[in-house]
Design an enzyme around this catalytic site. Structure first.
Site, PDB file in Angstrom:
ATOM      1  N   ASP A  92       0.860  -1.188   0.000  1.00 18.35           N
ATOM      2  CA  ASP A  92       0.000   0.000   0.000  1.00 18.35           C
ATOM      3  C   ASP A  92       0.896   1.238   0.000  1.00 18.35           C
ATOM      4  OD1 ASP A  92      -2.270   1.749   0.315  1.00 18.35           O
ATOM      5  OD2 ASP A  92      -3.295   0.104   1.339  1.00 18.35           O
ATOM      6  N   TYR A 111     -14.829   4.577 -13.085  1.00 19.13           N
ATOM      7  CA  TYR A 111     -14.884   3.504 -12.091  1.00 19.13           C
ATOM      8  C   TYR A 111     -15.543   2.225 -12.629  1.00 19.13           C
ATOM      9  CZ  TYR A 111     -15.721   0.952  -7.775  1.00 19.13           C
ATOM     10  OH  TYR A 111     -15.746  -0.030  -6.815  1.00 19.13           O
ATOM     11  N   LYS A 119     -13.639  -1.494 -13.514  1.00 25.47           N
ATOM     12  CA  LYS A 119     -14.027  -2.753 -12.875  1.00 25.47           C
ATOM     13  C   LYS A 119     -14.543  -3.761 -13.902  1.00 25.47           C
ATOM     14  CE  LYS A 119     -12.994  -1.759  -8.598  1.00 25.47           C
ATOM     15  NZ  LYS A 119     -11.910  -2.479  -7.890  1.00 25.47           N
TER      16      LYS A 119
END
Length: 261
Positions: free
Chosen positions: A33, A154, A158
């Protein structure tokens, strides 16, 4: 010997819940991360992805048994496609040779029920073609039209990543190396990413209209983590290429009871 997992997005949300669950079960977890992780890296750039992959390999001493690619953002900007698509696909591709050395290698991706929402065909095509420059250009043009159109970054990212999983799962790199490759598609999950969307009765009503969840309503991140843990466990030997909707019935509500006709 303890299995070693690599989890991206491990500092928050579904990634953090998955890393915690796996550690509770006695597995070794290497988090990736931008903060609070074993490997600090930026998955939004090609160089960052390669550095993240090499950092994970080094931290694992060259032995990785499973990867959970959970890092993602939902901002209405092209950065979203860089992280959600290329930050998943290029990272996994970089780890695939090391993963293949495991006796029971597994990989899973966090997609979204947003795969069912309106998207940009042009953007999805650019992503699946591996053309990051074109994808960022298209994503930027969408963002320039305001947040409502920019949001298409978005669901497009996906949908593309779920299609990539389905396409790549049966190739020599994955199935040929005995690596099940799958995606999970959450509905509304109670994380920092959704907090602002659920602050008022009006915004909750808007979210629920787009993501109807008749079974048990909004979920905690650990619900998604449980499925990711199984998909990447030694028990999963034959499930591959799937996007499994962990959405309280949103997919069934939106697409109906016959998706095969």
């Amino acid at each position: 010997m303890t299995r070693t997992y690599v989890v991206t997005g491990s500092a928050s949300g579904i990634g953090a819940a998955t890393a915690e669950l796996l550690r509770e079960r006695g597995f070794r977890v290497i988090g990736v991360d931008m903060r609070d992780a074993e490997v600090i890296a930026d998955l939004s750039t090609p160089a960052g992805r390669q550095a993240a992959a090499q950092g994970a390999i080094d931290a694992a001493d060259g032995q990785i048994d499973a990867v959970v690619a959970a890092a993602g953002i939902s901002a209405p900007i092209p950065l979203t496609v860089a992280v959600n698509y290329f930050g998943v696909t290029e990272f996994l591709e970089a780890l695939a040779p090391t993963l293949a050395k495991s006796a029971a290698p597994r990989a899973a991706v966090v997609s979204s029920m947003a795969t069912l929402q309106p998207n940009s065909v042009e953007l999805v095509d650019a992503l699946l073609a591996g053309d990051e420059a074109k994808a960022l250009e298209v994503g930027g043009a969408l963002a320039d039209q305001g947040p409502k159109i920019g949001y298409l970054n978005y669901p497009s990212s996906k949908r593309a990543v779920s299609r990539w999983v389905r396409r790549e799962s049966i190739t020599p790199t994955w199935a040929g190396a005995h690596i099940p490759l799958n995606a999970v598609a959450p509905g509304t999950v109670l994380t920092a990413m959704t907090k602002m969307l659920l602050e008022t009765p009006e915004s909750v009503a808007m979210v629920d209209a787009n993501v109807p969840m008749p079974l048990n309503y909004h979920s905690e991140p650990v619900v998604i983590a449980g499925l990711l843990a199984w998909l990447t466990s030694e028990e999963n030997t034959h499930v591959t290429g799937q996007t499994i909707y962990v959405d309280g019935g949103a997919d069934a509500s939106i697409r109906g009871n016959d998706i095969w006709s």
